[in-house]
Design a protein around this motif. Structure first.
Motif, PDB file in Angstrom:
ATOM      1  N   GLU A 165       0.862  -1.136  -0.087  1.00  0.00           N
ATOM      2  CA  GLU A 165       0.036  -0.129   0.117  1.00  0.00           C
ATOM      3  C   GLU A 165       0.915   1.133  -0.067  1.00  0.00           C
ATOM      4  O   GLU A 165       0.513   2.252  -0.649  1.00  0.00           O
ATOM      5  N   ARG A 172       0.342   4.208  -2.741  1.00  0.00           N
ATOM      6  CA  ARG A 172      -0.069   5.675  -2.472  1.00  0.00           C
ATOM      7  C   ARG A 172       0.790   6.592  -2.988  1.00  0.00           C
ATOM      8  O   ARG A 172       0.466   7.684  -3.495  1.00  0.00           O
ATOM      9  N   ARG A 223      -5.332   3.848  -7.878  1.00  0.00           N
ATOM     10  CA  ARG A 223      -6.936   4.040  -7.190  1.00  0.00           C
ATOM     11  C   ARG A 223      -7.575   2.819  -7.637  1.00  0.00           C
ATOM     12  O   ARG A 223      -8.366   2.316  -6.516  1.00  0.00           O
ATOM     13  N   THR A 250      -9.022   1.046  -4.244  1.00  0.00           N
ATOM     14  CA  THR A 250     -10.635   0.522  -3.889  1.00  0.00           C
ATOM     15  C   THR A 250     -10.880  -0.788  -3.825  1.00  0.00           C
ATOM     16  O   THR A 250     -11.657  -1.162  -3.060  1.00  0.00           O
ATOM     17  N   PRO A 304      -9.786   3.154   2.771  1.00  0.00           N
ATOM     18  CA  PRO A 304     -10.465   4.367   2.839  1.00  0.00           C
ATOM     19  C   PRO A 304      -9.809   5.514   2.427  1.00  0.00           C
ATOM     20  O   PRO A 304      -8.712   5.602   2.405  1.00  0.00           O
ATOM     21  N   GLY A 305     -10.499   6.473   2.020  1.00  0.00           N
ATOM     22  CA  GLY A 305      -9.668   7.740   1.821  1.00  0.00           C
ATOM     23  C   GLY A 305      -9.086   7.772   0.337  1.00  0.00           C
ATOM     24  O   GLY A 305      -8.123   8.767   0.273  1.00  0.00           O
ATOM     25  N   VAL A 306      -9.639   7.178  -0.547  1.00  0.00           N
ATOM     26  CA  VAL A 306      -8.878   7.196  -1.870  1.00  0.00           C
ATOM     27  C   VAL A 306      -9.347   8.467  -2.569  1.00  0.00           C
ATOM     28  O   VAL A 306     -10.600   8.382  -2.899  1.00  0.00           O
ATOM     29  N   PRO A 307      -8.699   9.327  -2.932  1.00  0.00           N
ATOM     30  CA  PRO A 307      -9.101  10.614  -3.641  1.00  0.00           C
ATOM     31  C   PRO A 307      -9.877   9.982  -5.099  1.00  0.00           C
ATOM     32  O   PRO A 307      -9.449   9.322  -5.825  1.00  0.00           O
ATOM     33  N   GLN A 308     -10.804  10.906  -5.522  1.00  0.00           N
ATOM     34  CA  GLN A 308     -11.314  10.727  -6.723  1.00  0.00           C
ATOM     35  C   GLN A 308     -10.626  11.079  -7.984  1.00  0.00           C
ATOM     36  O   GLN A 308      -9.829  12.103  -7.884  1.00  0.00           O
TER      37      GLN A 308
END
Length: 493
Positions: free
Chosen positions: A376, A380, A393, A397, A402-406
């Motif tokens: 991870e 990131r 992403r 996902t 959690p907290g993966v930016p769009q």
């Protein structure tokens, strides 16, 4: 991997020690070894090492072969073949008679015979491989019955009646064995690789672009089945194949000597394709064929060999492999590496704008799935990388992080083009899976092609052209072709 050499899919082989045990257990080689030990010093043989008739009978007795009135000829033939292999492989030393001496020569066990029990597994396999080559050469020889008939009838010898093309005959057998090799390599763990003889014969005879074989081609397939039956009967005793021969009644029918058919049955047995022969390449056969292919300059890797390569070589190779083999290779590569560092190496190797870069990125995603959660941090780190951000992403996902930016719209469309590009070309082009992917991408994004043609990806024009070819809706396909034209005009402006 070198680009200018044919690269075969990797195969799994047992350890050399296990292969050597199988070699020693193969009937023909075991008989050759036994006769070599039986050949005491001073055994009388012909000038070329052949056994005189009396010694052939003794050799058959040594092998425990039945010598009834009906089977004596067969027993002597088996003994004679085993002795010839012992001579040709070098398990016995033959001393020819001196010039002018009409006496027979002599034979005795050779120094190489000691390697059978005292040598390394590689030594045993070297001797067995020599025996295998002798049998392969014999199997490619023509049917000599026509020649025997000429001699028996006292006719003038006519070699043209043999209808023998040595190169074509060798290519035929090589083609059959090569197809078995590829099938065995492409099958996943647990598959036995058994192939009905008609299917193997058809792969050699029926043209790839022929949907329905003609009567003439079907007749050629039948002839090829009978030819392969003879060849595989010869190859089984040396351990190259496991073979269930063509049923005797089918051979009689082909020879025109079958008894009248019993029409009282329901015909179910006639539909059993195994009656026409079933063949499987053994691990020993796989070893022998890989050895031959390496000698011919082909790249014939083993499963697990990629473990010592760098990440770039791994990712470049994985898309060419069956899914089960690719996962095994990724697991072997990651096994002795620290997950976080390995993930960073994989991601770095996935970058690029060359033609194979999209396939490397797809392979990277598959390899990272094997790496587990410890990858991870490295994933990131590339969230905002233009080439790897979409991949990162997706990976995060899928793992529920959690907290993966769009992603931005540009990144979404870039990833879509890259994903399709990864599966274009080679064996994966125009597959049902790729068609489904194309339909899914177009269905997910309204006005897909209005945005897609602007994607700054090297493969954008080719991807849009492929989408126009693959999408079943005519209007969508037309929109895709227009978008491809715009993309190509944009890149050449």
């Amino acid at each position: 991997m070198t680009a200018d050499r044919t690269v075969l899919p990797p195969v799994r082989l047992p350890a050399e020690a296990e292969l050597a045990r199988e070699a020693l257990a193969s009937p023909l080689f075991a008989r050759a070894v036994r006769l070599a030990r039986w050949a005491g010093p001073g055994l009388r043989v012909g000038a070329s090492g052949e056994l005189p008739d009396a010694e052939v009978r003794e050799a058959a007795a040594e092998l425990g072969l039945e010598e009834s009135a009906d089977e004596e000829g067969e027993a002597r033939a088996v003994a004679g073949e085993a002795w010839r292999i012992a001579v040709d492989v070098g398990l016995v030393d033959v001393t020819a008679p001196e010039e002018g001496d009409e006496e027979l020569g002599t034979a005795a066990p050779s120094a190489d015979l000691r390697l059978v029990t005292g040598g390394a597994p590689a030594d045993v396999l070297e001797l067995w491989a020599a025996a295998c080559e002798c049998v392969l050469s014999d199997a490619a020889l023509p049917d000599m019955s026509a020649l025997v008939e000429q001699i028996t009838a006292g006719e003038e010898l006519d070699l043209d009646r043999l209808d023998w093309d040595p190169e074509a005959d060798a290519d035929f057998l090589d083609g059959a064995l090569g197809n078995l090799y590829l099938l065995t390599a492409m099958e996943g763990p647990g598959a036995d690789g058994a192939v009905p003889l008609p299917a193997l014969a058809a792969s050699l005879v029926v043209p790839d672009d022929m949907d329905e074989p003609t009567e003439e081609v079907l007749a050629e397939v039948s002839e090829a089945v009978l030819r392969l039956d003879e060849q595989f009967r010869m190859l089984e005793p040396v351990g190259v194949v496991a073979y269930r021969p063509v049923a005797e009644e089918i051979l009689l029918e082909a020879a025109g000597t079958a008894p009248a058919a019993d029409e009282s049955g329901d015909g179910a047995e006639d539909e059993d394709v195994s009656r026409y022969g079933v063949v499987r390449l053994t691990p020993l056969g796989l070893y022998a064929l890989r050895r031959r292919m390496l000698a011919e300059g082909l790249v014939a890797p083993l499963v697990g060999e990629l473990a010592s390569e760098d990440a770039y070589v791994l990712l470049d190779a994985l898309p060419r492999l069956p899914d089960a083999v690719a996962q095994t290779e990724a697991e072997a590569w990651l096994e002795d590496r620290k997950p976080a560092e390995a993930a960073a190496e994989l991601l770095d190797a996935a970058r690029g704008t060359d033609e194979r870069a999209p396939a490397r990125r797809l392979a990277c995603q598959q390899a990272l799935a094997v790496a587990g959660g410890e990858a991870e941090p490295a994933v990131r780190d590339v969230l905002h990388d233009r080439e790897l951000g979409g991949l990162a992403r997706v990976w995060l996902t899928e793992r529920g992080v959690p907290g993966v930016p769009q992603p931005s719209e540009d990144m979404v469309f870039w990833l879509a083009v890259d994903t399709v590009a990864a599966q274009l070309g080679g064996l994966r082009d125009d597959t049902p899976e790729l068609r489904e992917l194309v339909e899914h991408l177009v269905g997910m994004h309204r006005g897909f092609f209005a945005a897609a043609w602007r994607v700054d990806h090297p493969a954008t024009p080719e991807v849009l052209e492929a989408m126009g070819r693959l999408h079943p809706d005519r209007q969508v396909a037309k929109d895709a072709r227009k978008a491809a034209f715009k993309a190509r005009s944009r890149t050449t402006a």
